[in-house]
Motif scaffolding. Structure first.
Motif, PDB file in Angstrom:
ATOM      1  N   UNK A  84       0.827  -1.209   0.000  1.00  0.00           N
ATOM      2  CA  UNK A  84       0.000   0.000   0.000  1.00  0.00           C
ATOM      3  C   UNK A  84       0.862   1.261   0.000  1.00  0.00           C
ATOM      4  N   UNK A  85       2.006   1.178   0.656  1.00  0.00           N
ATOM      5  CA  UNK A  85       2.869   2.364   0.773  1.00  0.00           C
ATOM      6  C   UNK A  85       3.368   2.820  -0.594  1.00  0.00           C
ATOM      7  N   UNK A  86       3.454   1.893  -1.523  1.00  0.00           N
ATOM      8  CA  UNK A  86       3.999   2.247  -2.834  1.00  0.00           C
ATOM      9  C   UNK A  86       2.970   2.795  -3.806  1.00  0.00           C
ATOM     10  N   UNK A  87       1.704   2.830  -3.413  1.00  0.00           N
ATOM     11  CA  UNK A  87       0.666   3.203  -4.383  1.00  0.00           C
ATOM     12  C   UNK A  87       0.781   4.678  -4.818  1.00  0.00           C
ATOM     13  N   UNK A  88       0.292   4.965  -6.011  1.00  0.00           N
ATOM     14  CA  UNK A  88       0.325   6.321  -6.590  1.00  0.00           C
ATOM     15  C   UNK A  88       1.757   6.843  -6.699  1.00  0.00           C
ATOM     16  N   UNK A  89       2.682   5.923  -6.939  1.00  0.00           N
ATOM     17  CA  UNK A  89       4.099   6.296  -7.043  1.00  0.00           C
ATOM     18  C   UNK A  89       4.526   7.129  -5.845  1.00  0.00           C
ATOM     19  N   UNK A  90       3.968   6.784  -4.696  1.00  0.00           N
ATOM     20  CA  UNK A  90       4.238   7.587  -3.503  1.00  0.00           C
ATOM     21  C   UNK A  90       5.605   7.328  -2.902  1.00  0.00           C
ATOM     22  N   UNK A  91       6.028   8.281  -2.083  1.00  0.00           N
ATOM     23  CA  UNK A  91       7.219   8.065  -1.255  1.00  0.00           C
ATOM     24  C   UNK A  91       6.775   7.124  -0.133  1.00  0.00           C
ATOM     25  N   UNK A  92       7.368   5.938  -0.098  1.00  0.00           N
ATOM     26  CA  UNK A  92       6.886   4.902   0.821  1.00  0.00           C
ATOM     27  C   UNK A  92       7.512   5.042   2.199  1.00  0.00           C
ATOM     28  N   UNK A  93       6.653   5.236   3.187  1.00  0.00           N
ATOM     29  CA  UNK A  93       7.096   5.163   4.575  1.00  0.00           C
ATOM     30  C   UNK A  93       6.510   3.872   5.126  1.00  0.00           C
ATOM     31  N   UNK A  94       7.303   2.813   5.060  1.00  0.00           N
ATOM     32  CA  UNK A  94       6.783   1.504   5.450  1.00  0.00           C
ATOM     33  C   UNK A  94       6.952   1.349   6.950  1.00  0.00           C
ATOM     34  N   UNK A  95       5.845   1.367   7.659  1.00  0.00           N
ATOM     35  CA  UNK A  95       5.945   1.230   9.107  1.00  0.00           C
ATOM     36  C   UNK A  95       4.626   1.529   9.782  1.00  0.00           C
ATOM     37  N   UNK A  96       4.687   1.481  11.077  1.00  0.00           N
ATOM     38  CA  UNK A  96       3.523   1.690  11.917  1.00  0.00           C
ATOM     39  C   UNK A  96       3.085   3.159  11.886  1.00  0.00           C
TER      40      UNK A  96
END
Ligand SMILES: Cc1ncc(C[n+]2csc(CCOP(=O)(O)OP(=O)(O)O)c2C)c(N)n1
Ligand SMILES: [Mg+2]
Length: 628
Positions: A335-347
């Motif tokens: 989900x963090x990667x959607x819309x070519x977003x900057x991914x903040x993978x975490x809580x």
């Protein structure tokens, strides 16, 4: 006890004995992960899981009336418990098992943990085909339970009792993972369930699964802070992950500190109280004017715990600023990667705290904050207007929902899932606490309402639970009313009768199709007519009140708005599940606000109204964006 000690148990007994000892811990709070097991017995589980549950009454068994409903119950329970606790569901083989597939899909789509134990065909095969077995001329290694594979986050078939030793830890890993969680299915061949095995005793020792609060990558956080500092019109989109992470206080603090307004998805609604000045409310197809205006012009969207469904993005038309970029804080990399977003993978909570520190001293331009606060106030005035409509002869849906909101305890939980109510409630419901608005809208599954409401009540017994259900959904699955009475879990069910599908009727009309097939009426000249024939049709003689009464519920029948408010008051003090019935107007709807939903209209048609709708649809489609 030494490592060499064994316990001789059937596979089913071992399974229940293991589940009893699974705990989770987050923020120092330890609790058992499973609160019991729902089930309907048949030949596929009676001698296995059924026998084990009978032998271990401290793992509480609950009856349900329908296997689909029991999975809804478990999912709703897990949702209220922020995924830190759930229920197990057992079924027989065949139809009992496949009844659970809809529930499994709902749980997986909504990222809610449920453990499903369908019975399965004999592993030893010699007596095949057994009752309810799907045969395949191509392989003997197939059963209807293979249908659970795409809707489960983990799927296994336990063909030998010792396979539990490796399957169960995997099941627990997935169920307790904030990123992976969903339905877990362990298909249990009916012969193997009853087979004994010498299990190592250590397998049944207490085990605590820590639910991680993973922290996003430091460099990504720093980049996010830079992007936010550069933005002029940032907007937070709060999804269900905010609540599951128990990050609502931190979100409010972050918004206070930075002045960034917040819009809420269906699962994210209630992340902030409705009267918080920077809460723009619902976003997307069913969004408020406030949130949708902010979304349209935002130059930076900070999605927190959201999947960005088409309802949130208004089918990719919600974000129209050519410069818009996305930052996505999410436990799931996917989900963090959607819309070519900057991914903040975490809580969500950890991420908000760290981002808040990096944004020390930053605040959005004051004019922007004021604009958001003004839009919020204007929206509240619109809600007041709709709550105050007194439509006659039949009340409008907006005023009924307003009465439920205003005349029930602020601590209550409202439950809904499908029909025309989710959209109206998303816009109009004034959420006072994070669990106030319990909307199943990942699957928008008709039939979730009453079963889900019961799961909610079991998870939050001290709160009043108001289930709002349409006549269509009620007819599809209302049998858990019986279970609510059996378990002494009082629900207040509000049944909105509009003789059919108000939602799909109005969708159909918007597509030029005149509401064909969406009314509960007798045929006219052989056809189930739509809305072009307004009132010259005969509605079906369904007596919902008698139906609910026959299942053991108390019933209050209402005609007018005043009847309804009196019924809400009376229902507070009844001693068991109470169903309030009221007819409402099929034609008076809550409008959309700067939003669109892509539902394709026929490209060629003999109906001019469809051709016209197709033209409008083609225009709107041009607004759909691709983010890179
Ligand atoms: C299981 C299932 N089947 C079909 C649908 C498609 N659908 C969405 S809303 C709806 C009608 C719901 O009718 P009702 O519960 O009476 O609510 P109303 O639209 O009248 O508000 C249908 C058929 C669905 N969401 N779920
Ligand atoms: Mg209806």
């Amino acid at each position: 006890m030494t490592d060499t000690q064994i316990r001789r148990l059937t596979m089913a007994q071992a399974l229940i004995a293991f589940l009893k000892e699974q705990y989770v811990e987050r923020d120092g709070l330890e609790q058992p992960f499973f609160s019991g097991c729902f089930g309907i017995f048949g030949h596929g589980n009676v001698g296995g899981i059924g026998q084990a549950l009978q032998q271990m009454p401290d793992f509480r068994y609950y009856q349900s009336r329908n296997e689909q409903a029991q999975v809804h119950l478990a999912a709703a329970y897990a949702k209220v418990k922020n995924r830190l606790q759930t229920m197990v569901c057992t079924s027989s083989i065949g139809p009992g098992a496949t009844n659970m597939i809809t529930g499994a899909a709902l749980a997986t789509i909504n990222r809610l943990p449920v453990l499903l134990l369908p019975g399965d065909i004999f592993a030893r095969r010699n007596v095949a085909p057994v009752l309810q077995q799907l045969e395949s001329p191509q392989t003997q290694d197939i059963s209807v339970n293979d249908c659970f594979k795409p809707v489960s986050r983990y799927w296994d078939r336990i063909n030998r009792p010792d396979q539990l030793l490796t399957a169960l830890p995997e099941a627990m890993r997935v169920l307790t993972s904030p990123a992976e969680t969903g339905a877990v299915t362990l298909a249990l061949p009916q012969d193997v369930q009853a087979e004994a095995y010498d299990y190592p005793a250590a397998f049944f020792h207490k085990r605590v699964w820590r639910i991680p609060r993973s922290r996003p990558d430091r460099a990504a956080l720093e980049q996010a802070a830079r992007l936010i500092r550069q933005s002029r019109r940032p907007l937070i989109v709060a999804g269900g992950g905010v609540s599951y992470s128990e990050a609502t206080e931190d979100l409010r603090h972050f918004s206070d500190q930075t002045g960034i307004p917040v819009a809420e998805t269906m699962a994210g609604k209630g992340s902030l109280p409705y009267d918080y000045p920077l809460n723009a409310g619902a976003v997307g197809v069913t969004g408020t004017l406030a949130a949708n205006c902010l979304a349209r012009d935002a130059d930076l969207v900070i999605g927190i715990g959201t999947r960005y469904t088409d309802f949130t993005t208004a089918s990719k038309t919600a974000f129209q600023n050519p410069q818009v970029r996305f930052i996505n804080l999410n436990a799931a990399e996917f989900d963090a990667g959607k819309h070519a977003g900057l991914a903040l993978v975490g809580d969500a909570r950890e991420g908000l705290r760290e981002l808040g520190e990096l944004l020390n001293g930053y605040h959005v331009p004051e004019g922007y904050r004021q604009e958001a606060a003004r839009l919020h106030d204007e929206w509240e005035a619109e809600v007041d207007r709709i709550y105050a409509i007194r439509n006659t002869p039949l009340p409008s849906q907006g005023e009924i929902l307003g009465a439920v909101n205003e005349l029930t305890s602020p601590n209550a939980i409202m439950v809904n899932a499908a029909g025309s109510m989710p959209g109206d409630l998303h816009k109009l419901w004034r959420a006072r606490h994070p669990k106030n608005f319990h909307m199943e809208y990942g699957y928008s599954c008709m039939g979730y309402e009453i079963a889900g409401g019961l799961g909610v009540k079991m998870a939050a017994p001290d709160r009043d639970v108001y289930v709002i259900v349409g006549d269509g959904s009620y007819l599809m699955l209302s049998s858990e009313l019986v279970t609510s009475i059996q378990e002494g879990c009082k629900l207040i069910v509000i049944l909105l009768d509009n003789h059919g599908f108000k939602s799909i009727g109005s969708l159909s009309r918007s597509m030029g199709q005149e509401g064909f097939g969406t009314r509960f009426i007798y045929r006219k000249d052989g056809i189930l007519v739509g809305d072009s024939v307004k009132d010259e049709v005969e509605t079906l003689p369904i007596d919902y009140a008698a139906n609910a009464r026959s299942l053991g519920a108390q019933v209050i029948e209402c005609q007018t708005y005043d009847d309804f408010t009196a019924a809400l008051e009376a229902a507070r003090s009844t001693d068991r599940t109470t169903v309030i019935t009221i007819q409402n107007d099929r034609w008076v709807g809550v409008p959309g606000y700067e939003s669109w939903w892509d539902v394709p209209v026929a490209e060629v048609s003999e109906m001019p109204s469809v051709q016209e709708a197709r033209g409008q649809w083609e225009e709107m489609r041009k607004k759909e964006r691709f983010f890179q």
